[in-house]
Design a protein around this motif. Sequence first.
Motif, PDB file in Angstrom:
ATOM      1  N   ARG A 196       0.827  -1.205   0.000  1.00 49.98           N
ATOM      2  CA  ARG A 196       0.000   0.000   0.000  1.00 49.98           C
ATOM      3  C   ARG A 196       0.860   1.254   0.000  1.00 49.98           C
ATOM      4  NH1 ARG A 196      -2.943   1.394   4.142  1.00 49.98           N
ATOM      5  NH2 ARG A 196      -2.375  -0.229   5.608  1.00 49.98           N
ATOM      6  N   GLN A 197       0.417   2.247  -0.784  1.00 50.05           N
ATOM      7  CA  GLN A 197       1.126   3.511  -0.834  1.00 50.05           C
ATOM      8  C   GLN A 197       0.722   4.433   0.307  1.00 50.05           C
ATOM      9  OE1 GLN A 197       1.467   5.363  -4.885  1.00 50.05           O
ATOM     10  NE2 GLN A 197      -0.037   3.804  -5.425  1.00 50.05           N
ATOM     11  N   PHE A 198      -0.525   4.336   0.751  1.00 49.77           N
ATOM     12  CA  PHE A 198      -1.080   5.302   1.682  1.00 49.77           C
ATOM     13  C   PHE A 198      -1.153   4.724   3.093  1.00 49.77           C
ATOM     14  CE2 PHE A 198      -2.645   6.366  -2.507  1.00 49.77           C
ATOM     15  CZ  PHE A 198      -2.517   7.740  -2.558  1.00 49.77           C
ATOM     16  N   GLY A 199      -0.945   5.607   4.080  1.00 54.03           N
ATOM     17  CA  GLY A 199      -1.124   5.211   5.463  1.00 54.03           C
ATOM     18  C   GLY A 199       0.160   4.750   6.123  1.00 54.03           C
ATOM     19  N   ALA A 200       0.136   4.691   7.458  1.00 51.00           N
ATOM     20  CA  ALA A 200       1.276   4.215   8.231  1.00 51.00           C
ATOM     21  C   ALA A 200       1.391   2.697   8.104  1.00 51.00           C
ATOM     22  CB  ALA A 200       1.118   4.610   9.695  1.00 51.00           C
ATOM     23  N   ARG A 201       2.635   2.229   8.014  1.00 51.40           N
ATOM     24  CA  ARG A 201       2.853   0.793   7.855  1.00 51.40           C
ATOM     25  C   ARG A 201       3.915   0.325   8.844  1.00 51.40           C
ATOM     26  NH1 ARG A 201       6.314  -2.040   4.458  1.00 51.40           N
ATOM     27  NH2 ARG A 201       6.840  -0.146   3.318  1.00 51.40           N
ATOM     28  N   LEU A 202       3.577  -0.682   9.641  1.00 56.27           N
ATOM     29  CA  LEU A 202       4.543  -1.248  10.575  1.00 56.27           C
ATOM     30  C   LEU A 202       5.658  -1.961   9.813  1.00 56.27           C
ATOM     31  CD1 LEU A 202       2.047  -2.648  13.210  1.00 56.27           C
ATOM     32  CD2 LEU A 202       3.741  -0.857  13.627  1.00 56.27           C
ATOM     33  N   THR A 203       6.891  -1.781  10.267  1.00 54.52           N
ATOM     34  CA  THR A 203       8.057  -2.438   9.682  1.00 54.52           C
ATOM     35  C   THR A 203       8.685  -3.344  10.737  1.00 54.52           C
ATOM     36  OG1 THR A 203       9.535  -0.633  10.326  1.00 54.52           O
ATOM     37  CG2 THR A 203       8.428  -0.453   8.185  1.00 54.52           C
ATOM     38  N   SER A 204       9.796  -3.963  10.403  1.00 53.44           N
ATOM     39  CA  SER A 204      10.448  -4.887  11.334  1.00 53.44           C
ATOM     40  C   SER A 204      10.969  -4.182  12.578  1.00 53.44           C
ATOM     41  CB  SER A 204      11.598  -5.620  10.636  1.00 53.44           C
ATOM     42  OG  SER A 204      12.543  -4.676  10.130  1.00 53.44           O
ATOM     43  N   ASP A 205      11.280  -2.882  12.473  1.00 54.45           N
ATOM     44  CA  ASP A 205      11.841  -2.186  13.634  1.00 54.45           C
ATOM     45  C   ASP A 205      11.128  -0.888  13.977  1.00 54.45           C
ATOM     46  OD1 ASP A 205      12.599  -0.715  11.453  1.00 54.45           O
ATOM     47  OD2 ASP A 205      14.678  -0.451  12.085  1.00 54.45           O
ATOM     48  N   GLY A 206       9.957  -0.645  13.391  1.00 51.22           N
ATOM     49  CA  GLY A 206       9.259   0.596  13.684  1.00 51.22           C
ATOM     50  C   GLY A 206       8.067   0.797  12.767  1.00 51.22           C
ATOM     51  N   THR A 207       7.903   2.021  12.296  1.00 52.85           N
ATOM     52  CA  THR A 207       6.769   2.346  11.436  1.00 52.85           C
ATOM     53  C   THR A 207       7.218   3.278  10.327  1.00 52.85           C
ATOM     54  OG1 THR A 207       5.229   2.146  13.287  1.00 52.85           O
ATOM     55  CG2 THR A 207       4.439   3.327  11.351  1.00 52.85           C
ATOM     56  N   SER A 208       6.703   3.022   9.137  1.00 55.83           N
ATOM     57  CA  SER A 208       6.954   3.868   7.969  1.00 55.83           C
ATOM     58  C   SER A 208       5.740   4.762   7.757  1.00 55.83           C
ATOM     59  CB  SER A 208       7.202   3.005   6.734  1.00 55.83           C
ATOM     60  OG  SER A 208       7.351   3.813   5.578  1.00 55.83           O
ATOM     61  N   PHE A 209       5.990   6.062   7.591  1.00 56.22           N
ATOM     62  CA  PHE A 209       4.914   7.031   7.398  1.00 56.22           C
ATOM     63  C   PHE A 209       5.058   7.691   6.023  1.00 56.22           C
ATOM     64  CE2 PHE A 209       5.707   6.729  11.936  1.00 56.22           C
ATOM     65  CZ  PHE A 209       4.437   6.651  12.475  1.00 56.22           C
ATOM     66  N   ARG A 210       3.922   7.840   5.345  1.00 55.98           N
ATOM     67  CA  ARG A 210       3.923   8.461   4.016  1.00 55.98           C
ATOM     68  C   ARG A 210       2.708   9.374   3.891  1.00 55.98           C
ATOM     69  NH1 ARG A 210       6.391   6.307  -0.450  1.00 55.98           N
ATOM     70  NH2 ARG A 210       4.476   6.374  -1.694  1.00 55.98           N
ATOM     71  N   LEU A 211       2.890  10.476   3.168  1.00 55.38           N
ATOM     72  CA  LEU A 211       1.792  11.389   2.903  1.00 55.38           C
ATOM     73  C   LEU A 211       1.967  11.974   1.516  1.00 55.38           C
ATOM     74  CD1 LEU A 211      -0.725  12.933   4.052  1.00 55.38           C
ATOM     75  CD2 LEU A 211       0.879  14.794   4.598  1.00 55.38           C
ATOM     76  N   TRP A 212       0.896  11.915   0.726  1.00 54.73           N
ATOM     77  CA  TRP A 212       0.911  12.572  -0.585  1.00 54.73           C
ATOM     78  C   TRP A 212       0.375  13.984  -0.387  1.00 54.73           C
ATOM     79  CZ3 TRP A 212      -3.006  13.708  -4.549  1.00 54.73           C
ATOM     80  CH2 TRP A 212      -2.423  14.091  -5.767  1.00 54.73           C
TER      81      TRP A 212
END
Length: 588
Positions: A4-20
Motif C-alpha cells: 500500500r502507498q497510503f497510510g502508516a505501515r509497521l516495519t520490522s523495527d518501527g513504522t513507515s509514514f507516508r503522505l501525498w
Amino acid sequence: MNERQFGARLTSDGTSFRLWAPAARRVDLLLDQPHPLRRGEDGWFSTDIPGVKAGARYKFRIDDDIDVPDPASAFQPDDVAGASEVIDHASYPWRATDWRGRPWQEAAVIETHVGSFTRQGTYRAMIGKLDHLVETGITALELMPLADFAGARNWGYDGVLWYAPDSAYGRPDDLKALIDEAHQRGLMVFLDVVYNHFGPEGNYLGRYAPSFFTEAQTPWGSAIDYRVREVRAFAIENALYWLDEYRFDGLRLDAVHAIPEQGEISMLHDLSVAVGKLAAETGRLIHLVLENDDNAASALDAGQDPPQGKYRAQWNDDYHHAWHVLLTGESHGYYRDYQRSPLADIARALASGFVYQGEASAHRKGQLRGEPSGKLAPTAFINFLQNHDQIGNRALGDRLESLADTKAVEAALAITLLAPMIPMLFMAEEWGSRTPFPFFCDFHGDLADAVRNGRHKEFAGAYAKYGDEVPDPLDPATLRSTILDWPSRNEPAGQKRLALVRQLLAVRRRKIVPRLAGAAFGDAHAADNGLLTAGWRMGDGATLRLSANLSASEIAHKSGETAGTPIWGGTPDETIPAWSVFWRLDTR
C-alpha cells in the motif's frame, strides 16, 4: 497488503509514514516530537521511525501552519480532527480461517446501520443478533458506511477518513470480531463505501492535495478527480484494504453516477480488476455491487468471476419506486415517473431488470435514462421494497409498514423474496417494524444550521403539515428514535411477519437458489384488473412462474391456466383473492 502507498505501515523495527501532499512545501510528522519528512517525487513525503509500535498516535503538520490526521488513518480514537493511531492488522486472531465466501446466487441481503441496530450501537453488540439473521434466512449482512465521520452520529455518507472505521462503534478489532463471527455462521458481510465525495467536515485534503478535486460539484460537495493517478490509487487501495484487512466479502459503491468523467479507462473498471486479482490470489468469492442512477447495464455482469472490470449487481431503484407508487399512491419527486402504470412498471422490472432502459424521464426533465438490461442475468439486480434512502429521505423517516396495507406489503414481499433477482431487506423489515429511520448527523455551528435549514427547505410542506413532529437531524433524540424495537419482534404482528419472511426465504433457499446459476429473464404481463403474471427460464431448464393479484378486489380465474408444481401459495381457485401470490415450478 504491504504494498500500500497510503497510510502508516509497521516495519520490522518501527513504522513507515507516508503522505501525498503535492501542494505542501514542508511536512512534519508529529509524535512525541516533530520529525521532518523527506520530500520525494510526485509530491510524496515519507520517513521511517524506529521503535514506533502499534498504538502510537500521530499527526502531520503542513507548512508549520496546520496539523492534520493521516488521510489514510487506520483509526481515529478522538474523531476526525484528532490524532491517527497506528494499527497492527496482522495481530487479530482470525477464527474463521477457512472461510472463502458464498456464491452470489445464494445472497439474501439485509442492510443495517451499526448505530441503530442495537441499543448499544456497537460492532460487538451486533454479534448477539447474528443468530437471528441466520434463523431468518439472511445470508449477507450489509453495513452502511463506516469511514470516519465528524461527530458521534451519522448515516455514514459524510465520511472523510476512508480507511478508519468510525470509533463511535468500537475499535478495528471489534469490527473484525463482528465479521469473524458472521463468517463462522455462514454469513457474508458487505460494506457500503462512498467514492463520489468527502464529507463536509474534517476533510483537509484541499489544503495540501487540491488536485484531489475537480471544479465539478456533486450534490454533496466537490467532485473527486480520478484522472489523477494518486487519487485513483487512494480509492482502489481503500477497496482492497476493506476486503483484505477486514475480510469483507463485498462492497456496495454508493451513487457512482455522481462520479464525473474518470478518464479513458474509468476508476470503477480499474477497481473491479484490482479486486478480481485479490479474489483470484486468495481463492475467495468477492462481490462488487453498484448504486447507479444512470441504469448503466453495460457496467454489470453477474457471472464475471472473479471481477474483471464489471460489477456483480446493482440496486434496482426502479423496482422499489414502482412498488412504492402501487402500494402508497404517492407521486411526488421521482415517483412521478412511475405513476402512469406502476403495475406495468413492476412487470417490466421482473421481465428485464430496469424500468428505464433508455426512455425519457419526466422527473429528469425529459432526459433519457438507462440502457437495455434484459440480456443480463436476473441476479445482476438487487430488488428491495425499502432501504435507508427510501425511508430516511422522507420527512418523518416512516417505513412502508406505516404507509401501506399489511396484506399488500405481504404480497410484495412474497414476490420480492422469491423472484430470481437478489432480494434485500432493510433492518427489522423481516418482522414488520415501524421504527422510523429519519436522517441524523452530529455537526455544529454554521454547518449544523445549513443542514437544518436545508431540511426545512426540502420538506417545507411536511413542516407545515407536521410541525414539530418532523425530526431535527441534529438532535441526539433523532438517532435514539431509530434504534430497533427488538421486543416488537415477539409481539403477535411481529411473529406473524417474521414467520412469513422465514418461510419465503426457506422456499427460496430450497427451490430457487439451486436453479439460479444460468437463469435468464423471460416475460411478464400486467392486466388492468391487477393480475400480474411472469416467467423465467432457470439454469436447470425449469420454468419459474408467478401469478399474483395485486389489487384490493378478487379476480376471476380459469382453472388450469398455470402449469407447474406449486411452491408457494397453493393453487388458485375460480377466484384469486385480493393481494395473493402464487409461485410454481414447471420442470417439463
